[in-house]
Design a protein around this motif. Sequence first.
Motif, short mmCIF file in Angstrom:
data_model
loop_
_atom_site.label_atom_id
_atom_site.label_comp_id
_atom_site.label_asym_id
_atom_site.label_seq_id
_atom_site.Cartn_x
_atom_site.Cartn_y
_atom_site.Cartn_z
N LEU A 124 5.11 1.89 1.74
CA LEU A 124 3.94 2.74 1.92
C LEU A 124 4.26 4.05 2.61
O LEU A 124 3.49 5.01 2.53
N LYS A 125 5.39 4.09 3.27
CA LYS A 125 5.77 5.29 4.03
C LYS A 125 7.11 5.85 3.57
O LYS A 125 7.77 6.56 4.33
N LYS A 157 8.52 8.27 2.12
CA LYS A 157 8.58 9.67 1.72
C LYS A 157 10.03 10.07 1.47
O LYS A 157 10.91 9.74 2.25
N THR A 205 -5.33 2.67 3.20
CA THR A 205 -5.38 2.93 4.64
C THR A 205 -4.04 3.39 5.20
O THR A 205 -3.99 4.31 6.03
N GLU A 206 -2.95 2.80 4.72
CA GLU A 206 -1.66 3.00 5.37
C GLU A 206 -0.69 3.93 4.65
O GLU A 206 0.25 4.44 5.27
N ALA A 207 -0.89 4.17 3.37
CA ALA A 207 0.10 4.95 2.62
C ALA A 207 0.15 6.39 3.10
O ALA A 207 -0.87 7.04 3.28
N THR A 208 1.37 6.88 3.30
CA THR A 208 1.57 8.28 3.66
C THR A 208 2.23 9.05 2.51
O THR A 208 2.67 10.18 2.69
N ILE A 209 2.32 8.41 1.36
CA ILE A 209 2.84 9.04 0.15
C ILE A 209 1.76 8.95 -0.93
O ILE A 209 0.81 8.16 -0.80
N THR A 216 -5.07 4.23 -5.51
CA THR A 216 -5.73 3.29 -4.60
C THR A 216 -7.00 2.70 -5.20
O THR A 216 -7.88 2.22 -4.49
#
Length: 434
Positions: free
Chosen positions: A204-205, A207, A227-231, A235
């Motif tokens: 999820l992160k 990058k 909620t948690e993905a930074t890429i 959804t």
Amino acid sequence: MQGTVTRETASATASDELDVKGRAARKAARKLATISAGVKNAALQNVADGLKAREEEILAANEKDIANGRKRGLEEYFLDRLLLTPERLEGLASDVRGIAALPDPIGEVIDQRNMPNGMTVGKRRVPLGVIGAIYESRPNVTIDISSLCLKSGNAIILRGGSDAINSNTALASLVKDAIADAGIPDDAVQVMETTDRAVVGQMLKAKGIIDLLIPRGSQALINRVATEATIPAITGGVGVCHTYVDSEADLEMALDIVDNAKVSRPSVCNALDTVLVHSGRASSFLPALAKRWQEVGVEMRCDRRALSLLGTANGSQAVPVTEEDWMTEHLSLTAGVRVVDSLDEALEHIEVYGSGHSEAIVTEDYGAAMRFLDEVDAGAVFVNASTRFNDGGQFGLGAEVAISTDKMHARGPMGLKELTSYKWTVLGSGHIRE
């Protein structure tokens, strides 16, 4: 104690695996982006042939997953999603060949124009790069996503659920061997071998490793990604699907469509969850539907008006509905049933409880059909057809990596073009800007 694996070391192990496989996938993606359509198509033909040639191996692996699932008490709808059969493998092979037969989107020039200053400006389709897929229970996704990613020039990192670990490993091994035989780096397909859930958080992160994350599974998984993905991530995808039987519906057609939408494969996301019936048709339609559904054991969770029409007539499995039922993706032989007095009331119900996945109307009234198409906000909207058609293969895409309910670059079934971006291309002849 020496040798003890803590949560921290498990997380580090997952991170290490993702880092190693992610770097390999990115390297392979750069080469894959330039590989010809002919080579990619040959690789896909190898995959399709391998599904038959290695059928015994794949089914044996799947039997282990099914047996383990039964021991763990998994529900039948979950086991149905997990199950592979010779027929399902044959269907997968047909889908792969269908993908191979589609035009290659990579390099397609779109929206090209000649500018007043003599330059030619356009867009050219390019792969996204590395796709990350997190999915639960359905091993066919291993083949679908791998095939679509390969044809669209993307590398893929697969993280299937632990319930399907044996099936996914066998299928991914087949794909890697098949593409290597065609001259494509097998690192273009990566499988996360750890069943540690920490790897999901890492993905999820991720990058710089993953360009687009695609989750396929439960509402809980989709919510976590949102909620948690930074890429970048898809959804949406949970299906709370409705079919509205209008006052001008052909009742035999409506029975066939509603029954197909619910019963043909209740464990999938495009299956019907709620049937809405106009009050002018309810007294004729609902008893006939209850009689048909009694034969296969569909539980009808009815509002007060529907329940009064059915009761225990014909032995129907009719019970009172709850508010939660209206917003539930049942994935089983369960359906909400509501009587409405108008198209407006049906539209309002869908607006409140629909998930934007698949919605259908059965009607002979052209005006009502057009209103439904115009006003329902969903990835796919149907007139006089089953919601079960919301599928990449049925829409001519070969298969899909997901069905998106988001409003972004992709909505509905995501096929080859939805796995591409573009770059601007500018052709000049010594142009300089004043």
